[in-house]
Scaffold this motif. Structure first.
Motif, PDB file in Angstrom:
ATOM      1  N   MET A 100       1.625  -9.386  -5.333  1.00 34.18           N
ATOM      2  CA  MET A 100       1.589  -8.373  -4.292  1.00 34.18           C
ATOM      3  C   MET A 100       0.156  -8.084  -3.883  1.00 34.18           C
ATOM      4  N   SER A 101      -0.063  -7.917  -2.598  1.00 32.32           N
ATOM      5  CA  SER A 101      -1.381  -7.519  -2.108  1.00 32.32           C
ATOM      6  C   SER A 101      -1.492  -6.000  -2.133  1.00 32.32           C
ATOM      7  N   ASP A 102      -2.717  -5.489  -2.233  1.00 31.81           N
ATOM      8  CA  ASP A 102      -2.989  -4.049  -2.216  1.00 31.81           C
ATOM      9  C   ASP A 102      -2.140  -3.305  -3.245  1.00 31.81           C
ATOM     10  N   PHE A 103      -2.079  -3.862  -4.456  1.00 32.21           N
ATOM     11  CA  PHE A 103      -1.254  -3.307  -5.533  1.00 32.21           C
ATOM     12  C   PHE A 103      -1.898  -2.052  -6.098  1.00 32.21           C
ATOM     13  N   LEU A 122       7.813   0.849   6.140  1.00 30.44           N
ATOM     14  CA  LEU A 122       7.330   0.183   4.943  1.00 30.44           C
ATOM     15  C   LEU A 122       6.917  -1.254   5.266  1.00 30.44           C
ATOM     16  N   LEU A 123       5.721  -1.582   4.906  1.00 24.98           N
ATOM     17  CA  LEU A 123       5.206  -2.939   5.152  1.00 24.98           C
ATOM     18  C   LEU A 123       4.841  -3.569   3.836  1.00 24.98           C
ATOM     19  N   PHE A 124       5.582  -4.608   3.431  1.00 22.96           N
ATOM     20  CA  PHE A 124       5.327  -5.262   2.147  1.00 22.96           C
ATOM     21  C   PHE A 124       4.806  -6.665   2.391  1.00 22.96           C
ATOM     22  N   GLU A 125       3.844  -7.017   1.577  1.00 19.11           N
ATOM     23  CA  GLU A 125       3.230  -8.323   1.737  1.00 19.11           C
ATOM     24  C   GLU A 125       2.979  -8.933   0.373  1.00 19.11           C
ATOM     25  N   GLN A 126       3.460 -10.172   0.187  1.00 16.96           N
ATOM     26  CA  GLN A 126       3.207 -10.888  -1.051  1.00 16.96           C
ATOM     27  C   GLN A 126       1.940 -11.711  -0.930  1.00 16.96           C
ATOM     28  N   ASN A 127       1.256 -11.850  -2.080  1.00 16.35           N
ATOM     29  CA  ASN A 127       0.089 -12.717  -2.106  1.00 16.35           C
ATOM     30  C   ASN A 127       0.523 -14.176  -1.950  1.00 16.35           C
ATOM     31  N   LYS A 146       0.808  -1.223   0.000  1.00 17.77           N
ATOM     32  CA  LYS A 146       0.000   0.000   0.000  1.00 17.77           C
ATOM     33  C   LYS A 146       0.845   1.279   0.000  1.00 17.77           C
ATOM     34  N   GLU A 147       2.159   1.175   0.260  1.00 19.01           N
ATOM     35  CA  GLU A 147       3.008   2.361   0.306  1.00 19.01           C
ATOM     36  C   GLU A 147       3.631   2.737  -1.029  1.00 19.01           C
TER      37      GLU A 147
END
Length: 360
Positions: A29-32, A355-360, A2-3
């Protein structure tokens, strides 16, 4: 994710390399978040669309306070002009970090042949971006010698691993595949002339399939003019299912381009274990030399193209060795490795904060 806001041409059905690259990111990626800058095949419709794109970008940045990084994907000519306008507006109105990610093989010539006015704008973008991403060591050397980027990183293009790589056997002829934009820059007409001049030698031994978009009428006219319909066939635009069929039914992939960054088509061909014939341009030599999975030719050298085809046609052991090396080397371009590097770039750019990154 989201960032980060991606700014790039194309959409989920994009026929361009940059659009395909960004679409591949979105699948993992989530929230792309993406702002599409070049949506249509019509130049007129894209011209009308672009002012709306500027308004949309400002609206997104005002409304979405989570965005900390703008990841701009660009290339030469029209792509650069559009991204330059968005870059200047974003730099002036926001305090976001900006990444300028350069694709395409024509950027060096674009810069060197541009007017002083345009060269100044190119230098402004590359020198004032918080970070520049390029595709190979050769391109990194060019950008660091011609410009003064604050930071520059190499990031591999990303492809999605194929689900099924089992070979489809049809007949005893050697199956050659070209996949790309139909035009002089990709060397397709050099390849056609090579086949035509050596028709007697290839008629019983070779099949060339061509897929892509671009100067299609010129291509089909050339095939007819040279009377090589029994060797060469045009398959039209290849969607994902068609591409899988073409890769699985081919023995060798060929792309004798004049200009390239690091073609996704070569990486896709490698993922299916194909030996490669390509040119000594852009990031291709780094890839082929390191992988030891193909033959490089000088762009436009039809004799070299012919010799490379014949060498692979007549040497099954060499083809098998190149095939094995392709499969082994291409894992560096799969999502787990590329996204790990990309997320590391984002964290480093923000000083590892927030920064918070999250993969699907």
């Amino acid at each position: 994710m989201k960032e980060v806001l991606y700014i790039a041409p194309g959409n989920q059905n994009s026929k361009g390399g940059i659009g395909l690259c960004v679409n591949n990111y979105s699948k993992y990626m989530s929230d792309f978040k993406v702002l599409v800058t070049h949506r249509f095949t019509s130049r007129l419709l894209n011209t009308i669309w672009f002012p709306l794109c500027i308004i949309e970008m400002l609206f997104i940045l005002i409304k979405d306070r989570d965005i900390k990084i703008l990841h701009i994907h660009g290339a030469s000519k029209g792509s650069f002009y559009r991204k330059y306008i968005l870059f200047v507006i974003a730099r002036f109105f926001t305090g976001k970090k900006i990444i300028y990610h350069i694709h395409g093989g024509g950027f060096r010539d674009f810069y060197l042949n541009a007017s002083k006015f345009i060269q100044k704008r190119i230098r402004y973008v590359i020198n004032s971006a918080d970070l520049v991403i390029c595709l190979s060591e050769k391109w990194k050397h060019f950008y660091t010698s011609a410009f003064k980027p604050k930071q520059i990183k190499i990031l591999n293009n990303m492809i999605i691993p194929p689900v099924n790589t089992e070979r489809m056997i049809t007949n005893d002829k050697c199956k050659l595949l070209f996949l790309g934009l139909i035009g002089d820059n990709k060397g397709i007409f050099d390849l056609i002339k090579t086949i035509a001049k050596n028709r007697n030698q290839f008629e019983e031994t070779l099949e060339l399939k061509i897929a892509g978009n671009g100067e299609v009428d010129r291509l089909t006219d050339a095939i007819s003019k040279w009377n090589i319909q029994n060797i060469v066939s045009f398959e039209g635009w290849a969607d994902q299912n068609k591409k899988e069929e073409l890769f699985r039914s081919s023995d060798i992939f060929i792309l004798p381009s004049y200009k390239e960054g690091l073609p996704l088509s070569i990486l896709e061909a490698m993922s299916y274990g194909l030996p490669i014939i390509s040119s000594k341009v852009g990031g291709i030599p780094d890839l082929i030399h390191k992988s030891r999975n193909g033959i490089l030719v000088v762009p436009g050298n039809q004799r070299a193209i012919k010799n490379a085809i014949i060498k692979l046609m007549n040497n099954r052991d060499l083809c098998e060795n190149y095939s094995h090396n392709s499969t082994k080397a291409v894992v560096d371009y799969y999502p787990d490795r590329v996204l790990k590097s990309l997320f590391s770039i984002y964290h480093e750019l923000q000083g590892n904060k927030g920064l918070l990154f999250e993969q699907n």
